[in-house]
Design a protein around this motif. Sequence first.
Motif, PDB file in Angstrom:
ATOM      1  N   ALA A 168       0.829  -1.207   0.000  1.00 54.58           N
ATOM      2  CA  ALA A 168       0.000   0.000   0.000  1.00 54.58           C
ATOM      3  C   ALA A 168       0.863   1.257   0.000  1.00 54.58           C
ATOM      4  O   ALA A 168       0.544   2.254  -0.663  1.00 54.58           O
ATOM      5  CB  ALA A 168      -0.929  -0.006   1.210  1.00 54.58           C
ATOM      6  N   GLN A 169       1.978   1.210   0.734  1.00 57.26           N
ATOM      7  CA  GLN A 169       2.909   2.340   0.752  1.00 57.26           C
ATOM      8  C   GLN A 169       3.518   2.564  -0.635  1.00 57.26           C
ATOM      9  O   GLN A 169       3.585   3.699  -1.123  1.00 57.26           O
ATOM     10  CB  GLN A 169       4.026   2.086   1.764  1.00 57.26           C
ATOM     11  N   GLU A 170       3.969   1.478  -1.257  1.00 53.90           N
ATOM     12  CA  GLU A 170       4.545   1.578  -2.602  1.00 53.90           C
ATOM     13  C   GLU A 170       3.511   2.134  -3.586  1.00 53.90           C
ATOM     14  O   GLU A 170       3.835   2.957  -4.453  1.00 53.90           O
ATOM     15  CB  GLU A 170       5.023   0.211  -3.080  1.00 53.90           C
ATOM     16  N   LEU A 171       2.281   1.690  -3.442  1.00 53.65           N
ATOM     17  CA  LEU A 171       1.220   2.138  -4.339  1.00 53.65           C
ATOM     18  C   LEU A 171       0.990   3.637  -4.202  1.00 53.65           C
ATOM     19  O   LEU A 171       0.796   4.351  -5.189  1.00 53.65           O
ATOM     20  CB  LEU A 171      -0.065   1.364  -4.029  1.00 53.65           C
ATOM     21  N   GLY A 172       1.033   4.127  -2.962  1.00 54.50           N
ATOM     22  CA  GLY A 172       0.814   5.547  -2.728  1.00 54.50           C
ATOM     23  C   GLY A 172       1.931   6.413  -3.267  1.00 54.50           C
ATOM     24  O   GLY A 172       1.705   7.566  -3.675  1.00 54.50           O
ATOM     25  N   GLU A 173       3.166   5.874  -3.271  1.00 50.13           N
ATOM     26  CA  GLU A 173       4.326   6.660  -3.709  1.00 50.13           C
ATOM     27  C   GLU A 173       4.624   6.500  -5.191  1.00 50.13           C
ATOM     28  O   GLU A 173       5.360   7.309  -5.764  1.00 50.13           O
ATOM     29  CB  GLU A 173       5.562   6.230  -2.900  1.00 50.13           C
ATOM     30  N   ALA A 174       4.066   5.477  -5.828  1.00 48.98           N
ATOM     31  CA  ALA A 174       4.440   5.140  -7.206  1.00 48.98           C
ATOM     32  C   ALA A 174       3.889   6.155  -8.198  1.00 48.98           C
ATOM     33  O   ALA A 174       2.752   6.614  -8.081  1.00 48.98           O
ATOM     34  CB  ALA A 174       3.924   3.749  -7.562  1.00 48.98           C
ATOM     35  N   GLU A 175       4.725   6.498  -9.178  1.00 50.49           N
ATOM     36  CA  GLU A 175       4.303   7.308 -10.315  1.00 50.49           C
ATOM     37  C   GLU A 175       4.113   6.432 -11.556  1.00 50.49           C
ATOM     38  O   GLU A 175       3.278   6.705 -12.395  1.00 50.49           O
ATOM     39  CB  GLU A 175       5.350   8.393 -10.611  1.00 50.49           C
ATOM     40  N   ASP A 176       4.907   5.383 -11.635  1.00 52.54           N
ATOM     41  CA  ASP A 176       4.903   4.499 -12.796  1.00 52.54           C
ATOM     42  C   ASP A 176       3.664   3.602 -12.766  1.00 52.54           C
ATOM     43  O   ASP A 176       3.455   2.857 -11.806  1.00 52.54           O
ATOM     44  CB  ASP A 176       6.179   3.648 -12.765  1.00 52.54           C
ATOM     45  N   PRO A 177       2.829   3.636 -13.808  1.00 51.15           N
ATOM     46  CA  PRO A 177       1.615   2.796 -13.803  1.00 51.15           C
ATOM     47  C   PRO A 177       1.918   1.305 -13.740  1.00 51.15           C
ATOM     48  O   PRO A 177       1.129   0.536 -13.175  1.00 51.15           O
ATOM     49  CB  PRO A 177       0.908   3.179 -15.110  1.00 51.15           C
ATOM     50  N   TRP A 196       4.376  -0.106 -12.038  1.00 48.59           N
ATOM     51  CA  TRP A 196       4.648  -0.432 -10.648  1.00 48.59           C
ATOM     52  C   TRP A 196       3.373  -0.379  -9.819  1.00 48.59           C
ATOM     53  O   TRP A 196       3.183  -1.163  -8.889  1.00 48.59           O
ATOM     54  CB  TRP A 196       5.713   0.511 -10.092  1.00 48.59           C
ATOM     55  N   LYS A 197       2.456   0.521 -10.151  1.00 49.28           N
ATOM     56  CA  LYS A 197       1.160   0.558  -9.475  1.00 49.28           C
ATOM     57  C   LYS A 197       0.432  -0.781  -9.671  1.00 49.28           C
ATOM     58  O   LYS A 197      -0.115  -1.351  -8.720  1.00 49.28           O
ATOM     59  CB  LYS A 197       0.296   1.698 -10.037  1.00 49.28           C
ATOM     60  N   GLU A 198       0.464  -1.275 -10.912  1.00 43.69           N
ATOM     61  CA  GLU A 198      -0.238  -2.525 -11.197  1.00 43.69           C
ATOM     62  C   GLU A 198       0.385  -3.699 -10.450  1.00 43.69           C
ATOM     63  O   GLU A 198      -0.318  -4.555  -9.921  1.00 43.69           O
ATOM     64  CB  GLU A 198      -0.221  -2.786 -12.705  1.00 43.69           C
ATOM     65  N   ILE A 199       1.712  -3.729 -10.380  1.00 42.76           N
ATOM     66  CA  ILE A 199       2.404  -4.796  -9.654  1.00 42.76           C
ATOM     67  C   ILE A 199       2.014  -4.766  -8.177  1.00 42.76           C
ATOM     68  O   ILE A 199       1.757  -5.805  -7.557  1.00 42.76           O
ATOM     69  CB  ILE A 199       3.929  -4.656  -9.828  1.00 42.76           C
ATOM     70  N   SER A 200       1.939  -3.566  -7.599  1.00 41.28           N
ATOM     71  CA  SER A 200       1.563  -3.422  -6.187  1.00 41.28           C
ATOM     72  C   SER A 200       0.122  -3.850  -5.955  1.00 41.28           C
ATOM     73  O   SER A 200      -0.197  -4.535  -4.969  1.00 41.28           O
ATOM     74  CB  SER A 200       1.766  -1.972  -5.739  1.00 41.28           C
ATOM     75  N   VAL A 201      -0.765  -3.455  -6.858  1.00 36.26           N
ATOM     76  CA  VAL A 201      -2.177  -3.838  -6.727  1.00 36.26           C
ATOM     77  C   VAL A 201      -2.326  -5.355  -6.848  1.00 36.26           C
ATOM     78  O   VAL A 201      -3.101  -5.980  -6.098  1.00 36.26           O
ATOM     79  CB  VAL A 201      -3.033  -3.118  -7.795  1.00 36.26           C
TER      80      VAL A 201
END
Length: 936
Positions: free
Chosen positions: A758-767, A769-774
């Motif tokens: 959740a922390q990585e998702l909040g800080e991520a700009e790269d879509p 990396w967002k998808e990997i976190s989700v």
Amino acid sequence: MYTPTRDDLVSVIKLLHNNGVEVSNSKAAYAELKQYETNPSFCVLLSVVFGADVNPVADLALPVDWGQYRQLAGITLKNNLAAARHALGEDAVKEAARHGLQTLKNPPDARLSRTAAQIVVKVIALTSFEWWTSSGLGDLPSILLNELLPADDLKTLSALYCLQYLMEDLPKKIGASSEHIIVKVSQLVLASNTPLATRKAGFRMCFNIYEQASLLDWNVDTFSPLQEGLSKASYFFANVCTSLLESSCGGDSAFMILVLRSCVFLLDYFDYFSQITPQDNQRYVTFWINNSVQIICNSQNGGDGNHELIAAAIDVISTVVDLYDRNGGETVLRFLVADIPSLIPTLVPALVQHSLLSSEEITNIMDSDDYRIRDTTAVSFTVKGGTKDISQDDMLDDDAAAMTLRSSALKCVDVLSSFSSDATFKSLIARIQALWNSNDWRAREAGIVLIGTIANGCAFELRGVLQSLVSQLIEFIKNPSEHVCVVSIAEWSLSRLSDGIVASFPDAMNTVIPLLSSRLQSTSKRVQITTVSALNTIHSALGNYGQLELLRPHLSGLLESICSCLPVYSTNNLAVLVDLLGKLILFLDDAAAAERLSGVLQAERQNRAAQFEKSYIALYVSGEPNVLLNKDIFSLDRATIAFLAAHPNNELATLNLTTWNGVLGDIMSRNVTDDADLIFNTLLICGAYITSVSTSALAQWVKTTSWALPTTAMHFLNGTEVYEIKAAAVTLLSALIQVLGPDALPPGAHDTLLNKAAQELGEAEDPQWKEISVRLITLITSKYPGELSTAARGALGAANGALRSDVFGESAHYFGRMAFDLCYVLDTLPGFVAYLRIDTIAQLMAATENSQEKSDATIHLFRALVQTPPEVFRNYLPAVIKVVYSWQQAASNYPETRETIQLFFRRANEVCPDLLQSILQSLPGTFGNMIVSFYQ
């Protein structure tokens, strides 16, 4: 606050000396530096050293200029400032800021000006712009833009460095102010009384910012403040480029190159030129297009010193045409391409001439073409980072320029062949034939590469001569006395024509495949890799046309050649060879042949493992200098994993997984941080072997090893900022959770990992990396042990909140996958549908192509929806039915998808038939009737 003593100053100066001036024992010096970094007062000492105009210890003799010590102190200070703030508080930061700003205002040279700018920007990152004023240090934006920027050369350079680093490192803090910065600096560039060196430095700063912005995610409808500012400034900066081109940049070639490169980036911004006039259009055509064509075609520019200039001009033409084509002609750039068809007969002869291999390229190729020479670039991992020095010209590297010119020329031919295939083909074909008949192998090579370059764009025009071309290419490849560059490029061009060959005369593959198979054992590294790459491409072409069976008669010969090459190939060539082997293994249905291949693979794997172990021990255990880690074992393991997928061997898979788990643990215990590629590949190999072990055996192994593998993966996820390592760690953890469910992680680790994701998702700009976190969040929660915790619900909420529908291009792909991931949770938690942003999920899913992943998501979503209360279902219906429209009739191609949509329609007819009929009646007649007949 701490006050430095003479002894402390002497110690820190000696430390800087040992780490950067005269490094006799790098490991000991580095260890001493790490020890100093634990001292809270270290940054205060560094601040004093950096801010001192002369050596503060007057009687301490130094072998080099004091400025070198100041620079080392400044760089070390910048790197340790965050830790100092934590240990000593704001006073330490203020001391660094004071000395940094003092040097920025009065720089003795460009080197210290740059270092001071880095310190100042680091302080801003830790504080804010307002902090400088409240701390009594001054109004920093005003100091930069109003005091330093208009001042003399070095002070102006200080401002430019600082502004560049601010926009690179702190784009969110700069935001829309980027427009004011670009305009202000551009005005400085245009001013006639500004010294040429300063004008170039200012322009480089603007160029670097737009180059950096090209890496941002622009696949969204809603711009960030920074993108908004850069878009607004782009028209002004484009006119600056035009004015400079009009004046020929004062005859400065390096400056001209930089301006043309800027034009390439600015072409993406023409949609935002609200003030553009017909006069502007004419100037753009004259100085961006016609001027570029003149540079390309001017024979006087053929000298080596102008290679980069010609390449830059070619790239302007290529980018204009490419953008026009990619937008289907619906673009504001139409006026720029209007005259290009008539210019093709003029451009092509020059592009052909620039397509010949340069002497530098030939030397580089032949110097490293012996297969016994390991390719060092293939065994190291490049980590993005670093900044550019705006005070230096970096546009005239002769070796790089020569390679850029050829690649630029070929790219231009490629885009022209798609843009105007008939004109390009007519202008090229006679020249190509003349080159093929030349006695000069460089000319033959150029003719062959041009055929491969136009293979896609001129596919229709080539049909009439395709058989003749293929026959000639085969002769080039067969000729034992032909130059390796000719042979390798003939293989590449043949592979580029493979779609046409398979479509028109597939039986030719019975000649092509054995011929390429025989070339696998070449002693030329270049021929090796082009041969394997060509076979990989042909495999894809055969698959696209449903003709893979054409490979089967040649399978034995191919496997025999590959097996003989396994002990010989290395680094990148070996990796590509393994890709081909992985594809061929799927055809291997003979038990005896499979057993022979297994024996060859394991024998060679043992050999490469020994080489890896030897180099690893030398480098990380014995600490020997100048050791290159041999990573060929990773390729052999990829081959082993591909073989295990077709011919399972639980014992072998578990044994190899155990070995790599031990390596990963050793890397962690030794705190290896200097080789991201080693960590990345080890994590990936472990993750791949997870899928090769049976579920029961894997569950027992994980418990027996006390969850060592997931624990180590979580360590790397938490302990690095390198994206690739984090992604590999998440991939490994996801594979474990997918197979073992809640038992994949040690007790209590689920919430820890969810909080991190959740922390990585909040800080991520790269879509991506967002998808990997989700994906990680949804996997853990869908297989959560027991009732969802507060952390689990919070992580799901973060994943749901991260969705956005104003995306397109590559971003839309990743956000669509995020929607699929969230639907996956509904399989085990159907009640969670009430908390999801269904409108956004439906919009994203409707925009994605039909696939198995979309089918699974549709099934999970619709099954959850039919269980919702009537009023909730009614609210969701208008949005969710768009997913049905996107399927049309293709849902029948995916198991259970059509049936699930029919279930959804039955529920709609039960709870809100009036709304359903209203929605269906609003559709175009034919489409509405199709939906009703197919799903109701």
